[in-house]
Design a protein around this motif. Sequence first.
Motif, mmCIF file in Angstrom:
data_model
loop_
_atom_site.group_PDB
_atom_site.id
_atom_site.type_symbol
_atom_site.label_atom_id
_atom_site.label_comp_id
_atom_site.label_asym_id
_atom_site.label_seq_id
_atom_site.Cartn_x
_atom_site.Cartn_y
_atom_site.Cartn_z
ATOM 1 N N GLY A 1 0.802 -1.209 0.000
ATOM 2 C CA GLY A 1 0.000 0.000 0.000
ATOM 3 C C GLY A 1 0.838 1.263 0.000
ATOM 4 O O GLY A 1 1.962 1.267 0.508
ATOM 5 N N ALA A 2 0.288 2.334 -0.569
ATOM 6 C CA ALA A 2 1.002 3.613 -0.635
ATOM 7 C C ALA A 2 0.003 4.733 -0.881
ATOM 8 O O ALA A 2 -1.152 4.492 -1.239
ATOM 9 N N ALA A 3 0.465 5.955 -0.672
ATOM 10 C CA ALA A 3 -0.339 7.137 -0.992
ATOM 11 C C ALA A 3 0.588 8.207 -1.526
ATOM 12 O O ALA A 3 1.757 8.285 -1.143
ATOM 13 N N VAL A 4 0.078 9.025 -2.439
ATOM 14 C CA VAL A 4 0.898 10.052 -3.084
ATOM 15 C C VAL A 4 0.192 11.401 -3.040
ATOM 16 O O VAL A 4 -1.041 11.472 -3.036
ATOM 17 N N ALA A 5 0.989 12.467 -2.977
ATOM 18 C CA ALA A 5 0.471 13.833 -3.100
ATOM 19 C C ALA A 5 1.450 14.626 -3.961
ATOM 20 O O ALA A 5 2.664 14.507 -3.800
ATOM 21 N N ILE A 6 0.901 15.419 -4.880
ATOM 22 C CA ILE A 6 1.728 16.264 -5.764
ATOM 23 C C ILE A 6 1.147 17.669 -5.741
ATOM 24 O O ILE A 6 -0.073 17.858 -5.854
ATOM 25 N N THR A 7 2.028 18.646 -5.588
ATOM 26 C CA THR A 7 1.596 20.046 -5.576
ATOM 27 C C THR A 7 2.358 20.839 -6.633
ATOM 28 O O THR A 7 3.446 20.442 -7.056
ATOM 29 N N HIS A 8 1.776 21.950 -7.053
ATOM 30 C CA HIS A 8 2.433 22.874 -7.971
ATOM 31 C C HIS A 8 2.126 24.291 -7.504
ATOM 32 O O HIS A 8 0.959 24.662 -7.391
ATOM 33 N N ASN A 9 3.172 25.031 -7.196
ATOM 34 C CA ASN A 9 3.010 26.351 -6.586
ATOM 35 C C ASN A 9 2.200 26.195 -5.292
ATOM 36 O O ASN A 9 2.608 25.496 -4.401
#
Length: 495
Positions: free
Chosen positions: A61-69
């Motif tokens: 299992g895993a979780a991801v988060a990606i942001t821009h500015n």
Amino acid sequence: MKAIKLPKQIKKIGLLLSTIAIVFATLLCFEGNKTKADANDTNGEIDQYIQKKLEKNNIPGAAVAITHNDKVIFTKGYGRTSNHTPITEDTQFAIASLSKAFTALSVMQLVEEGKIDLDKPIKQYVPSFQLNDLRGSKITPRHLLNHTSGLTDKVYHDMTLDPQPKSFQEVIQQLRNVSLTSEPGKEYHYNNTNYQLLALLVEAVSNEEFSVYLKHHIFDPLEMKQTFNVVNTKELNKGNKVIGGHYYLFGQPIAKDEPEWFVDGPAGIVSSAKDMAKWLIIQSNEGKYDNNQLLSSKGIKKMHTPASSEISYGMGWNTFKDDNGKNQIQHSGILWTYKSEALLLPDERYGIVMLFNSGMNIFVDYYSFTDGIAKILTNQPQKEPFYNNQLFELLVGAIIIVTIILGIRQLLRLQRWAEKYKSRPRWLSTIYLLLRLIPLCLLIFLPKVMTFIGGGRVLSWEGIILMMPSIFILLIIASFFNLMIAIFRVKQIFR
């Protein structure tokens, strides 16, 4: 009232301007839809990339988060927890050493409030701090933040202490018998104790418990509602908030409680992908989240700046350049049943974090996940290796089977060996017998071997076994058969 007639030229100009405005608005709409479609395509590519890598490496299992500015552009959970609950963006993970950046931020907040001077001895703030080394009085908060205090795992191996300390006061007490490896400020040595001392510094200056300070001054302003700090990893195994992680046995994830470790300061935070996205935003948005300025832009930049041209570590972050010479800021988090990776692309202002419910393993390349995502975001070609942890584990399993077969075969052919011994120089037979002891020596000195390979990190036996159980089993089997063969052959010689 009489209507006013407009000249024909003005009507034509108005018609032309209206037409231009409609065309321009249409183009803007088209470009907006195109940008949205491009973003969806990128997110879809990232989603597929993560799913394939998780499956290829058999990560539960895993979780991801990606942001821009200052925007969150992607969050998602994959797989299941150890009790088979589907993972979402809200699932909580132990983030391990990603906690160091939070500790560093809390120190820098107090620096900007004028309560801490980075270059004053820490003893001025914590009078009870004392080492069995006069150079200890020179250690400053900056040295601790940059891991240049001179404290190392070899002089104070916090991960192997038994029993583990229960408080900062116990850590201070144990440090009274410790000497430094190097002069403060001279050499880089990654050491968790540096960040335990920084957490104690925050408590001493703010008059708040470290966990309370984090909540009031970081978690609450960032609206990180699923995030909290623990003092000891045993707290991860209590209650229903955090589900246990996994270690790998021959490539198969096995659910297990995290071994005990005092982690307050360097590795105690529990969070979710949704909350960590907010944390990423302040890294790329000059310390600001919505209307909350947690740290000045100068403070954030200082945290992301390496200690010197020879030392790539900043304050809670590693700094380096990618293959194209672009800046990257990174940190990993390692526990025996959890793993985390964070990566910042300051030039493009992207932030990426991945949280895993499987722990450190010598065959799993967790960094490749965030690196691959970064390459997708920046349109760079990916270099996905054909090998993975499953292939390595299969190879180790095959070697174990061959070792057993050869061991039994050689034990059954002792008489044939004795006949060869008569015609062979004795010194050569002695060397052959001594070589049989190599697996046993490797097994006995495995902690020292791992310390050498791991750049001075001192690991417990339990930690080593959880990190590489298949290799450990191979060494035990190889040691047993080679020792038996050596003993029986010596007996044959004396007969």
